[in-house]
Motif scaffolding. Structure first.
Motif, PDB file in Angstrom:
ATOM      1  N   THR A 107      -2.424  -5.918  -4.717  1.00  0.00           N
ATOM      2  CA  THR A 107      -1.731  -6.471  -5.274  1.00  0.00           C
ATOM      3  C   THR A 107       0.092  -7.067  -5.440  1.00  0.00           C
ATOM      4  O   THR A 107       0.237  -5.544  -4.793  1.00  0.00           O
ATOM      5  N   PRO A 108      -0.005  -7.850  -6.095  1.00  0.00           N
ATOM      6  CA  PRO A 108       1.878  -7.940  -6.058  1.00  0.00           C
ATOM      7  C   PRO A 108       2.287  -6.489  -7.043  1.00  0.00           C
ATOM      8  O   PRO A 108       3.358  -5.768  -6.604  1.00  0.00           O
ATOM      9  N   ARG A 109       1.540  -5.860  -7.504  1.00  0.00           N
ATOM     10  CA  ARG A 109       2.082  -5.218  -8.455  1.00  0.00           C
ATOM     11  C   ARG A 109       1.803  -3.099  -7.714  1.00  0.00           C
ATOM     12  O   ARG A 109       3.064  -2.546  -7.873  1.00  0.00           O
ATOM     13  N   TRP A 110       1.239  -3.366  -7.225  1.00  0.00           N
ATOM     14  CA  TRP A 110       0.726  -2.801  -5.793  1.00  0.00           C
ATOM     15  C   TRP A 110       2.033  -2.158  -4.993  1.00  0.00           C
ATOM     16  O   TRP A 110       2.256  -1.249  -4.669  1.00  0.00           O
ATOM     17  N   ARG A 111       2.094  -3.727  -4.491  1.00  0.00           N
ATOM     18  CA  ARG A 111       3.538  -3.339  -3.464  1.00  0.00           C
ATOM     19  C   ARG A 111       5.151  -3.377  -3.920  1.00  0.00           C
ATOM     20  O   ARG A 111       5.887  -2.560  -3.691  1.00  0.00           O
ATOM     21  N   THR A 112       4.679  -3.615  -5.635  1.00  0.00           N
ATOM     22  CA  THR A 112       6.433  -3.991  -6.225  1.00  0.00           C
ATOM     23  C   THR A 112       6.301  -1.974  -6.414  1.00  0.00           C
ATOM     24  O   THR A 112       6.904  -1.603  -6.225  1.00  0.00           O
ATOM     25  N   ARG A 113       5.104  -1.276  -6.813  1.00  0.00           N
ATOM     26  CA  ARG A 113       4.919   0.158  -6.562  1.00  0.00           C
ATOM     27  C   ARG A 113       5.617   1.327  -4.949  1.00  0.00           C
ATOM     28  O   ARG A 113       6.264   1.788  -5.463  1.00  0.00           O
TER      29      ARG A 113
END
Length: 310
Positions: A243-249
């Protein structure tokens, strides 16, 4: 490396479907990755060990290997044949090999032959088989070495480079610490590759490794370059898209964990180099000795050397 969506299996080594997904993406790239071109340049410096001038050179995965220009410069009179894993990369090889209209060779020499990997020539035609930065994508290196042996003439050489097990060790450690699936499949130790070459029928393998450190200004630049080098082909990778959230992390973790003293992100790469030659077939002396046609041809090409010379 970014995961490629593919159901995980228990098969060791890179998963073929994931490798093919990377190669389809590679076919859309305009050129080989910068790192591959640099390794090709360094490997070309080692060609001095090949004393004879090869008449036929096979460049295995030529387009993505990035070594065609180095081979043409080293052996301008040789017939260079490319083996490609898909049609898109074969087309890129053809484009890169196209000579300008004013070149005499464009009109006096045939175009570079291209072979599909599954149909690569096995008639012992090459005095040199060159493979730059592709072996780590093979799910069955032993079978690949056997295929290479059939393509190489007696006294001909195989020369290759690939990633070694220390490649991306910082990234693997980061994923392990975070409890995430592995970021890529494991790469084979150079000593195991040397043993596999001997088992396939090559002689006197020489293995060497070179550690490299690449740096980037930020995590986005690092991920962009890693994507040109491959994808996650491990069976243990996460089976779905991130997910985009995972990539941000991930970007934040990379910025924190991989920053060097100068603030640039650092990742380690282990480059393995290997070469070996195909010896004269050994002939067992018995009351009745039978030789295959291929073995007889090999003996004839070798100029009548005795089996004890192999």
């Amino acid at each position: 490396m970014d995961p490629i969506p593919q159901p995980a299996t228990s098969t060791p080594g890179p998963q073929p479907a994931a490798v093919q997904a990377y190669l389809r993406r590679a076919a859309r790239m305009p050129t080989a990755p910068w790192l591959h071109g640099e390794i090709a340049r360094r490997m070309a410096e080692r060609l001095s060990i090949v004393k004879a001038t090869p008449a036929v050179v096979i460049d295995w995965w030529s387009a993505q290997g990035g070594g065609a220009s180095a081979l043409r410069a080293q052996y301008p009179q040789a017939r260079i044949e490319a083996v490609e894993p898909n049609e898109g990369l074969a087309q890129r090889s053809a484009r890169d090999a196209r000579r300008p209209w004013w070149s005499l060779r464009r009109w006096t020499q045939p175009a570079m032959p291209f072979w599909a990997e599954a149909a690569a020539p096995g008639d012992a035609r090459a005095q040199l088989l060159w493979s730059n930065m592709m072996l780590h994508w093979s799910a069955d290196p032993a079978r690949l070495f056997a295929q290479w042996r059939e393509a190489v003439a007696v006294d001909g050489f195989v020369m290759f480079s690939c990633f070694g097990p220390d490649t991306l060790r910082e990234l693997r450690g980061l994923y392990r610490r975070l409890g995430w699936p592995v970021p890529g499949h494991a790469f084979i130790d150079m000593h195991d590759l040397g043993d596999a070459m001997v088992h396939a029928g090559f002689a006197d393998p020489v293995m060497d490794m070179e550690p490299l450190t690449l740096t980037w200004a930020d995590a986005s630049a690092a991920l962009a370059e890693l994507r040109t080098l491959g994808g996650n082909a491990a069976a243990q990778r996460h089976p779905g898209l991130r997910t985009p959230r995972w990539r941000t992390r991930l970007l934040a973790e990379l910025e924190s964990a991989l920053a060097g003293p100068d603030g640039r992100l650092q990742l380690s790469f282990e480059i393995v180099y290997g070469h070996a030659f195909r010896p004269l077939p050994r002939v067992r002396v018995a009351a009745e000795t039978r030789l295959s046609v291929e073995a007889l041809r090999s003996l004839a090409r070798a100029g009548g050397k005795s089996a004890s010379d192999a």
